[in-house]
Design a protein around this motif. Structure first.
Motif, PDB file in Angstrom:
ATOM      1  N   THR A   1      33.845 -14.828 -41.586  1.00 41.46           N
ATOM      2  CA  THR A   1      32.938 -15.949 -41.323  1.00 41.46           C
ATOM      3  C   THR A   1      31.884 -16.072 -42.413  1.00 41.46           C
ATOM      4  OG1 THR A   1      33.236 -15.654 -38.933  1.00 41.46           O
ATOM      5  CG2 THR A   1      31.329 -16.920 -39.650  1.00 41.46           C
ATOM      6  N   MET A   2      31.318 -14.938 -42.807  1.00 40.65           N
ATOM      7  CA  MET A   2      30.302 -14.963 -43.858  1.00 40.65           C
ATOM      8  C   MET A   2      30.895 -15.412 -45.186  1.00 40.65           C
ATOM      9  SD  MET A   2      27.089 -14.527 -43.979  1.00 40.65           S
ATOM     10  CE  MET A   2      25.758 -14.373 -45.166  1.00 40.65           C
ATOM     11  N   SER A   3      32.144 -14.992 -45.467  1.00 37.06           N
ATOM     12  CA  SER A   3      32.771 -15.396 -46.733  1.00 37.06           C
ATOM     13  C   SER A   3      33.041 -16.891 -46.760  1.00 37.06           C
ATOM     14  CB  SER A   3      34.081 -14.623 -46.937  1.00 37.06           C
ATOM     15  OG  SER A   3      35.059 -15.016 -45.996  1.00 37.06           O
ATOM     16  N   LEU A   4      33.375 -17.473 -45.610  1.00 39.37           N
ATOM     17  CA  LEU A   4      33.617 -18.915 -45.552  1.00 39.37           C
ATOM     18  C   LEU A   4      32.340 -19.713 -45.791  1.00 39.37           C
ATOM     19  CD1 LEU A   4      36.049 -19.198 -42.495  1.00 39.37           C
ATOM     20  CD2 LEU A   4      36.615 -19.358 -44.918  1.00 39.37           C
ATOM     21  N   HIS A   5      31.190 -19.150 -45.381  1.00 41.22           N
ATOM     22  CA  HIS A   5      29.916 -19.847 -45.527  1.00 41.22           C
ATOM     23  C   HIS A   5      29.163 -19.444 -46.793  1.00 41.22           C
ATOM     24  CE1 HIS A   5      30.684 -20.577 -41.232  1.00 41.22           C
ATOM     25  NE2 HIS A   5      29.876 -21.592 -41.346  1.00 41.22           N
ATOM     26  N   ASP A   6      29.764 -18.609 -47.618  1.00 41.79           N
ATOM     27  CA  ASP A   6      29.122 -18.203 -48.873  1.00 41.79           C
ATOM     28  C   ASP A   6      29.324 -19.300 -49.911  1.00 41.79           C
ATOM     29  OD1 ASP A   6      27.937 -16.909 -50.953  1.00 41.79           O
ATOM     30  OD2 ASP A   6      29.453 -15.342 -51.168  1.00 41.79           O
ATOM     31  N   SER A   7      28.437 -20.283 -49.899  1.00 40.93           N
ATOM     32  CA  SER A   7      28.603 -21.466 -50.754  1.00 40.93           C
ATOM     33  C   SER A   7      28.540 -21.120 -52.235  1.00 40.93           C
ATOM     34  CB  SER A   7      27.532 -22.507 -50.419  1.00 40.93           C
ATOM     35  OG  SER A   7      26.233 -21.973 -50.624  1.00 40.93           O
ATOM     36  N   LYS A   8      27.769 -20.103 -52.593  1.00 41.74           N
ATOM     37  CA  LYS A   8      27.597 -19.753 -54.000  1.00 41.74           C
ATOM     38  C   LYS A   8      28.895 -19.271 -54.633  1.00 41.74           C
ATOM     39  CE  LYS A   8      24.393 -17.171 -56.960  1.00 41.74           C
ATOM     40  NZ  LYS A   8      23.322 -16.132 -56.984  1.00 41.74           N
ATOM     41  N   SER A   9      29.827 -18.789 -53.829  1.00 41.15           N
ATOM     42  CA  SER A   9      31.078 -18.275 -54.377  1.00 41.15           C
ATOM     43  C   SER A   9      32.044 -19.386 -54.780  1.00 41.15           C
ATOM     44  CB  SER A   9      31.754 -17.354 -53.359  1.00 41.15           C
ATOM     45  OG  SER A   9      32.090 -18.079 -52.180  1.00 41.15           O
ATOM     46  N   HIS A  10      31.760 -20.626 -54.370  1.00 45.07           N
ATOM     47  CA  HIS A  10      32.625 -21.751 -54.721  1.00 45.07           C
ATOM     48  C   HIS A  10      32.273 -22.273 -56.112  1.00 45.07           C
ATOM     49  CE1 HIS A  10      34.427 -22.130 -50.698  1.00 45.07           C
ATOM     50  NE2 HIS A  10      33.226 -21.794 -50.238  1.00 45.07           N
ATOM     51  N   LYS A  11      33.299 -22.625 -56.872  1.00 50.46           N
ATOM     52  CA  LYS A  11      33.076 -23.082 -58.240  1.00 50.46           C
ATOM     53  C   LYS A  11      32.376 -24.433 -58.292  1.00 50.46           C
ATOM     54  CE  LYS A  11      37.070 -20.623 -60.156  1.00 50.46           C
ATOM     55  NZ  LYS A  11      38.367 -20.755 -60.884  1.00 50.46           N
ATOM     56  N   GLN A  12      32.480 -25.231 -57.218  1.00 59.35           N
ATOM     57  CA  GLN A  12      31.852 -26.554 -57.212  1.00 59.35           C
ATOM     58  C   GLN A  12      30.369 -26.504 -56.859  1.00 59.35           C
ATOM     59  OE1 GLN A  12      34.734 -25.871 -55.544  1.00 59.35           O
ATOM     60  NE2 GLN A  12      36.126 -26.833 -57.024  1.00 59.35           N
ATOM     61  N   HIS A  13      29.861 -25.321 -56.555  1.00 56.03           N
ATOM     62  CA  HIS A  13      28.430 -25.217 -56.227  1.00 56.03           C
ATOM     63  C   HIS A  13      27.588 -25.533 -57.457  1.00 56.03           C
ATOM     64  CE1 HIS A  13      24.606 -23.381 -54.900  1.00 56.03           C
ATOM     65  NE2 HIS A  13      25.068 -23.596 -53.678  1.00 56.03           N
ATOM     66  N   TYR A  14      26.442 -26.174 -57.226  1.00 58.31           N
ATOM     67  CA  TYR A  14      25.627 -26.624 -58.357  1.00 58.31           C
ATOM     68  C   TYR A  14      25.118 -25.476 -59.229  1.00 58.31           C
ATOM     69  CZ  TYR A  14      21.380 -25.259 -55.762  1.00 58.31           C
ATOM     70  OH  TYR A  14      20.403 -24.555 -55.105  1.00 58.31           O
ATOM     71  N   ILE A  15      25.069 -24.271 -58.689  1.00 57.30           N
ATOM     72  CA  ILE A  15      24.555 -23.147 -59.465  1.00 57.30           C
ATOM     73  C   ILE A  15      25.455 -22.859 -60.668  1.00 57.30           C
ATOM     74  CG2 ILE A  15      25.761 -21.243 -58.316  1.00 57.30           C
ATOM     75  CD1 ILE A  15      22.019 -21.338 -59.111  1.00 57.30           C
ATOM     76  N   HIS A  16      26.739 -23.256 -60.561  1.00 59.02           N
ATOM     77  CA  HIS A  16      27.675 -23.043 -61.667  1.00 59.02           C
ATOM     78  C   HIS A  16      27.725 -24.244 -62.617  1.00 59.02           C
ATOM     79  CE1 HIS A  16      28.943 -19.569 -59.427  1.00 59.02           C
ATOM     80  NE2 HIS A  16      29.324 -20.317 -58.408  1.00 59.02           N
ATOM     81  N   LEU A  17      27.087 -25.358 -62.249  1.00 60.67           N
ATOM     82  CA  LEU A  17      27.130 -26.572 -63.065  1.00 60.67           C
ATOM     83  C   LEU A  17      25.805 -26.887 -63.738  1.00 60.67           C
ATOM     84  CD1 LEU A  17      29.134 -28.862 -60.575  1.00 60.67           C
ATOM     85  CD2 LEU A  17      30.035 -27.471 -62.442  1.00 60.67           C
ATOM     86  N   ARG A  18      24.751 -26.219 -63.335  1.00 64.91           N
ATOM     87  CA  ARG A  18      23.433 -26.496 -63.902  1.00 64.91           C
ATOM     88  C   ARG A  18      23.361 -26.060 -65.361  1.00 64.91           C
ATOM     89  NH1 ARG A  18      20.681 -21.558 -64.103  1.00 64.91           N
ATOM     90  NH2 ARG A  18      18.687 -22.577 -64.471  1.00 64.91           N
TER      91      ARG A  18
END
Length: 681
Positions: free
Chosen positions: A85-102
């Motif tokens: 459940t925690m892994s599914l909600h870990d948004s930072k681990s997704h490549k589309q998260h803004y932290i990887h695009l900034r």
């Protein structure tokens, strides 16, 4: 008929399932996720647990051996589901998260949608927003929008779309040991960046229609219906907090007064408020001729609408969800354990948003309900009375004691105090809040249907609110009797909770074995407490702290805390108190700071604005503070230090020059203004 009986039987199996014990493993899976990597092996554990349950489940009644394996596999299954459940909600681990695009070295082109207004701070107004576009790419994630006070911009509305040209700034790590970790706090709310706005770096594109914006519009419409009363800002803040769950306008002084009395819970919509609202709805629907089953159904729908308008605050959702479970159980005419209802609510809410587990309000809310279920029976025998008024106040005392016992470890850990006036506060404030909330519900209806009477009724409600606040202010003046500046850590919080549960469980058994259990857990708790305190007091640590305009060293020695500084006021500052709250320090000593001091087996020289660096004996560590016209090459060549420290008051432009010299000479350095405190090894 047969299908109905089968469905009821199925529901009863679910309700009788021991969710409480297994929900502990579900929570453990969520808490252990940051320390584990969600890999294919964990997926294998999850699938293997399911298959093993199917295989072993059929043999559960054969022997106790298989029964033990069965429940161990169930525990492993719930732990694995918590991780998943925690892994599914870990948004930072997704490549589309803004932290990887900034962009890291320039400003970003952003499209934001405002979702919520946060509490204002001394720096400015804060909003929560979703990032939709980052540098022309579709993205997602939450970001904190900060508007400094000196810009005085129009307040943003929920659902407002903003086109922004500004860097997404990462939040700094904590600058002093055991200080409030603001970055960790935001990350636990799934927020990884901040955007600072001014008059020129954004443009509003209107409001995007969504459920969130529609609900916010209706909430604002209901709040504006109170404008005709011209309440004072203080009364308006109470109305918004008690009726709509909007606590942003409550002053810090008001929150501090209620917190010192141990009644901060009345300012947040919780089970108390939901219970009052249900009683009002029950009486109203009963007078309209509805039967009890329909009263439950209608009340459930209306309470969920209330939760929606309040912004789905955690205590509201918890209380309404538990009420819904109770209404469902009543509908199928069965009984169920309150512990199971609480555990089901816990698992469902954490499945929707596992980061709730880090929220202090969430922890206190569930702990309070569990405490009522577990500890209230101790005091229940003292609540009976033939006078209903006396019984009402006795029940307030019993519930307050039960809740206070259960949440005491969390209160000490988070707030570092024990409010000794909590009983007085609850006895006085809870009846007043009950009257105020009923009065506000009636006033909200009158605002639309009978304005002349609403104006009169509004004056009465405002008078009661002012009277309650005056009483709280008066009682808070006696808060000096509270036990304050208490030290507690995570381990002590856990073992003290287990100790309370063990003692009360033993007392409930009312047998010799129960008394022995209580004495045993008390002995174990005392040994653990003494071992933790003694071990912590003997620990040695040395820090150079972040102190913007001064130099401050903190040396923790066995049974003693020494503070070296050129600022005497530092002993009363949060820099020292934050450290003391998480450590058992013994006696505090303030020491005047000299330019040459010894840190362990090393000599440290402070080079301040006077620029004196020539000493008979070379220093092992150099600390640069202030600014003076000296040649850094000569200074480093004279001492040949093993470490260079740059204090927070050292000019930024000079820090760059000094860093270049250190890099050229291959000397390690640490800038306190950039990296925070330094711990000597």
């Amino acid at each position: 008929m047969i299908n109905n009986e089968i469905s009821i039987s199925f529901y009863m199996k679910i309700l009788k399932f021991p969710f409480l014990s297994l929900s502990v493993f579900f929570v453990a899976g969520i808490l252990t996720y940051p320390f584990l990597v969600m890999s294919s092996s964990l997926w294998l554990v999850l699938v293997g647990s399911f298959l093993s349950l199917i295989f072993v489940g059929g043999k559960i009644f054969i022997s106790k051996y298989f029964r033990l394996i069965y429940w161990l596999l169930y525990a492993l299954l719930f732990w694995s589901i918590g991780l998943w459940t925690m892994s599914l909600h870990d948004s930072k681990s997704h490549k589309q998260h803004y932290i990887h695009l900034r962009a890291t070295d320039k400003k970003d082109f952003l499209t934001l949608i405002v979702t919520e207004k946060w509490n204002t701070t001394t720096y400015g107004t804060r909003y929560l927003a979703n990032v939709k576009i980052c540098n022309a790419k579709q993205t997602f994630g939450k970001v904190l929008v900060v508007v400094p006070y000196h810009y005085q911009l129009e307040p943003f509305k929920v659902g407002e779309v903003l086109s922004v040209y500004q860097r997404i700034a990462l939040v700094r790590a904590t600058r002093n040991p055991h200080q409030f970790n603001y970055r960790l706090f935001l990350e636990q709310h799934d927020i990884y960046g901040q955007v600072y706005l001014d008059r020129d770096n954004f443009k509003s594109r209107g409001i995007e229609a969504s459920l969130n914006s529609i609900v916010a519009h209706w909430r604002e419409f209901l709040i504006k219906s109170f404008d005709m009363h011209r309440f004072s800002p203080e009364v308006s803040a109470f109305v918004n907090a008690l009726l709509f769950g909007q606590k942003q306008d409550l002053s810090p002084e008001t929150k501090a007064n209620f917190r010192d009395l141990g009644i901060i819970h009345v300012l947040a919509i919780s089970g108390l408020h939901i219970g009052i609202i249900y009683l009002v709805l029950q009486q109203l629907l009963r007078r309209l001729g509805f039967s009890t089953p329909y009263i439950y159904r209608i009340a459930t729908v209306l309470l969920w609408l209330f939760a929606l308008i309040s912004g789905f605050a955690t205590p509201v959702v918890r209380a309404v969800f538990m009420f819904s479970i109770g209404a469902f159980i009543y509908g199928i005419r069965r009984s169920s354990s309150l512990y199971n209802s609480l555990a089901i609510t816990l698992v469902v809410l954490l499945s929707c948003s596992p980061n709730y587990i880090y929220d202090v309000g969430f922890q206190l809310s569930f702990s309070a309900v569990f405490s009522i279920a577990f500890f209230y029976s101790i005091f229940a025998t003292f609540t009976s009375s033939k006078w209903w008024v006396l019984q009402y106040f006795k029940e307030i005392v019993a519930v307050s004691l039960a809740v206070q016992i259960g949440v005491l470890p969390l209160i000490i850990y988070y707030f570092h105090q024990i409010p000794l006036l909590f009983l007085v506060g609850n006895i006085i404030v809870i009846p007043l809040v009950t009257v105020i909330l009923i009065g506000l519900i009636l006033l909200l209806v009158l605002n639309f249907f009978w304005k002349s009477l609403a104006l009169i009724w509004g004056c009465i409600v405002a008078f009661i609110i002012n009277a309650m606040n005056s009483i709280v202010v008066m009682l808070s003046q006696w808060s000096d009797f509270n036990l304050k500046q208490l030290s507690f850590n995570v381990f002590l919080t856990a073992i003290s909770t287990l100790w309370l549960l063990g003692v009360v469980y033993g007392l409930k058994r009312r047998r010799t074995g129960g008394m022995r259990l209580s004495l045993l857990v008390t002995l174990v708790f005392q040994l653990c407490f003494m071992f933790t305190v003694i071990l912590d007091m003997q620990k040695e640590e040395r820090f150079l702290l972040y102190h913007r305009n001064h130099i401050t060293f903190l040396f923790k020695k066995p049974f003693q805390l020494e503070v070296y500084s050129n600022d005497t006021a530092v002993m009363k500052s949060s820099i020292i108190s934050d450290y003391r709250h998480r450590n058992f320090t013994g006696i505090d000593r303030y020491m005047a700071l000299n330019n040459l001091i010894r840190v362990g087996d090393k000599r440290l020289l402070i080079i301040d604005s006077l620029g004196n660096y020539k000493t008979a004996i070379s220093a092992d560590v150099l600390l640069f503070s202030g600014w003076s016209k000296i040649n850094y090459d000569r200074v480093l060549a004279h001492h040949n230090p093993s470490l260079v420290l740059i204090n927070a008051d050292f000019p930024f432009w000079e820090s760059k020059r000094l860093v270049q010299v250190c890099l050229k000479k291959n000397i390690p350095f640490h800038s306190v203004s950039e990296k925070g405190y330094y711990q000597f090894k």
